[in-house]
Design a protein around this motif. Structure first.
Motif, PDB file in Angstrom:
ATOM      1  N   PHE A  86       0.828  -1.203   0.000  1.00  0.00           N
ATOM      2  CA  PHE A  86       0.000   0.000   0.000  1.00  0.00           C
ATOM      3  C   PHE A  86       0.861   1.251   0.000  1.00  0.00           C
ATOM      4  O   PHE A  86       0.659   2.173  -0.796  1.00  0.00           O
ATOM      5  N   SER A  87       1.833   1.290   0.923  1.00  0.00           N
ATOM      6  CA  SER A  87       2.628   2.507   1.078  1.00  0.00           C
ATOM      7  C   SER A  87       3.567   2.754  -0.094  1.00  0.00           C
ATOM      8  O   SER A  87       3.845   3.907  -0.444  1.00  0.00           O
ATOM      9  N   LEU A  88       4.056   1.688  -0.725  1.00  0.00           N
ATOM     10  CA  LEU A  88       4.998   1.827  -1.838  1.00  0.00           C
ATOM     11  C   LEU A  88       4.311   1.788  -3.194  1.00  0.00           C
ATOM     12  O   LEU A  88       4.954   2.053  -4.220  1.00  0.00           O
ATOM     13  N   ASP A  89       3.014   1.429  -3.198  1.00  0.00           N
ATOM     14  CA  ASP A  89       2.236   1.312  -4.432  1.00  0.00           C
ATOM     15  C   ASP A  89       2.900   0.331  -5.403  1.00  0.00           C
ATOM     16  O   ASP A  89       3.151   0.637  -6.578  1.00  0.00           O
ATOM     17  N   ILE A  90       3.185  -0.867  -4.900  1.00  0.00           N
ATOM     18  CA  ILE A  90       3.775  -1.924  -5.720  1.00  0.00           C
ATOM     19  C   ILE A  90       2.929  -3.191  -5.586  1.00  0.00           C
ATOM     20  O   ILE A  90       2.144  -3.334  -4.640  1.00  0.00           O
ATOM     21  N   PRO A  91       3.065  -4.148  -6.511  1.00  0.00           N
ATOM     22  CA  PRO A  91       2.212  -5.338  -6.507  1.00  0.00           C
ATOM     23  C   PRO A  91       2.543  -6.316  -5.374  1.00  0.00           C
ATOM     24  O   PRO A  91       3.672  -6.371  -4.880  1.00  0.00           O
ATOM     25  N   LEU A  92       1.521  -7.106  -5.031  1.00  0.00           N
ATOM     26  CA  LEU A  92       1.652  -8.192  -4.056  1.00  0.00           C
ATOM     27  C   LEU A  92       1.544  -9.520  -4.792  1.00  0.00           C
ATOM     28  O   LEU A  92       0.623  -9.736  -5.582  1.00  0.00           O
ATOM     29  N   ILE A  93       2.489 -10.417  -4.522  1.00  0.00           N
ATOM     30  CA  ILE A  93       2.515 -11.750  -5.130  1.00  0.00           C
ATOM     31  C   ILE A  93       2.386 -12.782  -4.016  1.00  0.00           C
ATOM     32  O   ILE A  93       3.067 -12.680  -2.986  1.00  0.00           O
ATOM     33  N   SER A  94       1.542 -13.776  -4.186  1.00  0.00           N
ATOM     34  CA  SER A  94       1.410 -14.827  -3.182  1.00  0.00           C
ATOM     35  C   SER A  94       2.076 -16.102  -3.669  1.00  0.00           C
ATOM     36  O   SER A  94       1.974 -16.463  -4.845  1.00  0.00           O
ATOM     37  N   VAL A  95       2.768 -16.774  -2.761  1.00  0.00           N
ATOM     38  CA  VAL A  95       3.470 -18.019  -3.069  1.00  0.00           C
ATOM     39  C   VAL A  95       2.954 -19.114  -2.135  1.00  0.00           C
ATOM     40  O   VAL A  95       3.048 -18.970  -0.908  1.00  0.00           O
ATOM     41  N   PRO A  96       2.382 -20.199  -2.652  1.00  0.00           N
ATOM     42  CA  PRO A  96       1.933 -21.288  -1.796  1.00  0.00           C
ATOM     43  C   PRO A  96       3.094 -21.834  -0.954  1.00  0.00           C
ATOM     44  O   PRO A  96       4.155 -22.160  -1.485  1.00  0.00           O
ATOM     45  N   THR A  97       2.890 -21.910   0.330  1.00  0.00           N
ATOM     46  CA  THR A  97       3.949 -22.337   1.243  1.00  0.00           C
ATOM     47  C   THR A  97       4.482 -23.722   0.895  1.00  0.00           C
ATOM     48  O   THR A  97       5.699 -23.949   0.866  1.00  0.00           O
ATOM     49  N   LEU A  98       3.582 -24.650   0.611  1.00  0.00           N
ATOM     50  CA  LEU A  98       4.015 -26.024   0.323  1.00  0.00           C
ATOM     51  C   LEU A  98       4.756 -26.108  -1.003  1.00  0.00           C
ATOM     52  O   LEU A  98       5.668 -26.926  -1.163  1.00  0.00           O
ATOM     53  N   GLN A  99       4.402 -25.254  -1.957  1.00  0.00           N
ATOM     54  CA  GLN A  99       5.099 -25.268  -3.242  1.00  0.00           C
ATOM     55  C   GLN A  99       6.548 -24.817  -3.094  1.00  0.00           C
ATOM     56  O   GLN A  99       7.455 -25.397  -3.689  1.00  0.00           O
ATOM     57  N   SER A 100       6.783 -23.792  -2.278  1.00  0.00           N
ATOM     58  CA  SER A 100       8.166 -23.344  -2.079  1.00  0.00           C
ATOM     59  C   SER A 100       8.978 -24.401  -1.348  1.00  0.00           C
ATOM     60  O   SER A 100      10.175 -24.569  -1.596  1.00  0.00           O
ATOM     61  N   MET A 101       8.340 -25.166  -0.448  1.00  0.00           N
ATOM     62  CA  MET A 101       9.024 -26.281   0.208  1.00  0.00           C
ATOM     63  C   MET A 101       9.417 -27.349  -0.808  1.00  0.00           C
ATOM     64  O   MET A 101      10.512 -27.919  -0.741  1.00  0.00           O
ATOM     65  N   ALA A 102       8.531 -27.630  -1.750  1.00  0.00           N
ATOM     66  CA  ALA A 102       8.805 -28.648  -2.764  1.00  0.00           C
ATOM     67  C   ALA A 102      10.034 -28.292  -3.590  1.00  0.00           C
ATOM     68  O   ALA A 102      10.778 -29.178  -4.032  1.00  0.00           O
ATOM     69  N   HIS A 103      10.278 -26.999  -3.780  1.00  0.00           N
ATOM     70  CA  HIS A 103      11.421 -26.557  -4.574  1.00  0.00           C
ATOM     71  C   HIS A 103      12.761 -26.863  -3.894  1.00  0.00           C
ATOM     72  O   HIS A 103      13.810 -26.756  -4.541  1.00  0.00           O
ATOM     73  N   GLN A 104      12.737 -27.241  -2.622  1.00  0.00           N
ATOM     74  CA  GLN A 104      13.974 -27.588  -1.938  1.00  0.00           C
ATOM     75  C   GLN A 104      14.446 -29.009  -2.253  1.00  0.00           C
ATOM     76  O   GLN A 104      15.539 -29.395  -1.869  1.00  0.00           O
ATOM     77  N   VAL A 105      13.624 -29.785  -2.947  1.00  0.00           N
ATOM     78  CA  VAL A 105      13.944 -31.186  -3.225  1.00  0.00           C
ATOM     79  C   VAL A 105      14.220 -31.352  -4.719  1.00  0.00           C
ATOM     80  O   VAL A 105      13.380 -31.009  -5.552  1.00  0.00           O
ATOM     81  N   GLN A 106      15.402 -31.858  -5.045  1.00  0.00           N
ATOM     82  CA  GLN A 106      15.756 -32.146  -6.431  1.00  0.00           C
ATOM     83  C   GLN A 106      15.273 -33.547  -6.786  1.00  0.00           C
ATOM     84  O   GLN A 106      15.705 -34.530  -6.185  1.00  0.00           O
ATOM     85  N   LEU A 107      14.371 -33.629  -7.746  1.00  0.00           N
ATOM     86  CA  LEU A 107      13.738 -34.892  -8.090  1.00  0.00           C
ATOM     87  C   LEU A 107      14.214 -35.427  -9.442  1.00  0.00           C
ATOM     88  O   LEU A 107      14.490 -34.649 -10.352  1.00  0.00           O
ATOM     89  N   LYS A 108      14.261 -36.744  -9.534  1.00  0.00           N
ATOM     90  CA  LYS A 108      14.484 -37.394 -10.827  1.00  0.00           C
ATOM     91  C   LYS A 108      13.141 -37.500 -11.548  1.00  0.00           C
ATOM     92  O   LYS A 108      12.077 -37.377 -10.921  1.00  0.00           O
ATOM     93  N   PRO A 109      13.159 -37.707 -12.850  1.00  0.00           N
ATOM     94  CA  PRO A 109      11.898 -37.829 -13.598  1.00  0.00           C
ATOM     95  C   PRO A 109      10.959 -38.851 -12.967  1.00  0.00           C
ATOM     96  O   PRO A 109      11.390 -39.930 -12.549  1.00  0.00           O
TER      97      PRO A 109
END
Length: 226
Positions: A86-109
């Motif tokens: 609000f104060s900076l007049d810039i956009p807000l982006i939401s990131v699913p918590t569980l999705q960001s956790m999934a990015h910590q794991v390197q998976l094989k196909p």
């Protein structure tokens, strides 16, 4: 170049990072069981900006971990993010918590990862992601039993990660389950998701955005001894 501020307060880890596009340049976090977000979050934001030699006016957007997770932690993080947007007049982006956790794991196909956050009793918040970290099954609050996730484990490894992994370890018996309780939601893993949304213009309505609690907040009242 987009300069993004990322806030993660869904669990005990109070975490702040700054990225240039999808590359993290500063990370400040403290995983304390005391839930000290109200004392630390704004301090970490100021320290991160200082370390990156940036000011608030340099920010192009703010991303917030949307949940599920701690009711109080999510409220603190979302309130801070919305106030800054609000104060900076810039956009807000939401990131699913569980999705960001999934990015910590390197998976094989064909491998899968199931981030799980501890909820009450034998319940967890969970979601299932494929090797490309895209959602395979939606986020749920569910009670863990011997049949949980049985449809997804066969001849491939399935990684069960997060604070709920210990709870799952004692129940899920298939040998292809791999458990890792050490993974916690962190602002360092939000950058790639947030930057992708930034480029696509996938922003939240700052006025009306609310955290994804998944379950209603229940106030625990003390029993009357009389």
């Amino acid at each position: 170049m987009a300069i993004l501020l990322h806030l993660e307060t869904a669990t005990t880890n109070c975490s702040v990072s700054i990225s240039k596009d999808d590359e993290i340049v500063v990370l400040k976090e403290n995983n304390a069981a005391s839930y000290s977000h109200s004392e630390q979050l704004h301090v970490f934001i100021k320290e991160a900006l200082k370390e990156a030699s940036l000011s608030f006016s340099d920010l192009d957007a703010i991303s917030i971990s949307k949940g599920p997770g701690s009711y109080t932690g999510l409220r603190i993080g979302v309130s801070a993010a919305k106030g800054l947007c609000f104060s900076l007049d810039i956009p807000l982006i939401s990131v699913p918590t569980l999705q960001s956790m999934a990015h910590q794991v390197q998976l094989k196909p064909d491998e899968l990862v199931i981030p799980v956050l501890d909820a009450r009793r034998m319940e967890v918040y969970s979601c299932i992601y494929g090797s490309d970290h895209k959602e395979v099954r939606e986020t749920r609050a569910e009670i863990v039993n011997e049949e949980s996730f049985a449809d997804y484990v066969s001849d491939i490894k399935v990684y069960v990660v997060g604070s709920g992994a210990e709870k799952c370890r004692g129940v899920l018996q298939h040998p292809n389950f791999v458990f890792d309780e050490s993974i916690v939601p962190s602002a360092k893993d939000m950058a790639s998701i947030a930057f992708r949304k930034y480029k696509a213009g996938q922003f939240e309505d700052v006025a009306y955005f609310e955290p994804y609690y998944l379950k209603d907040f229940v106030l625990q009242q003390k029993k009357n001894k009389n």
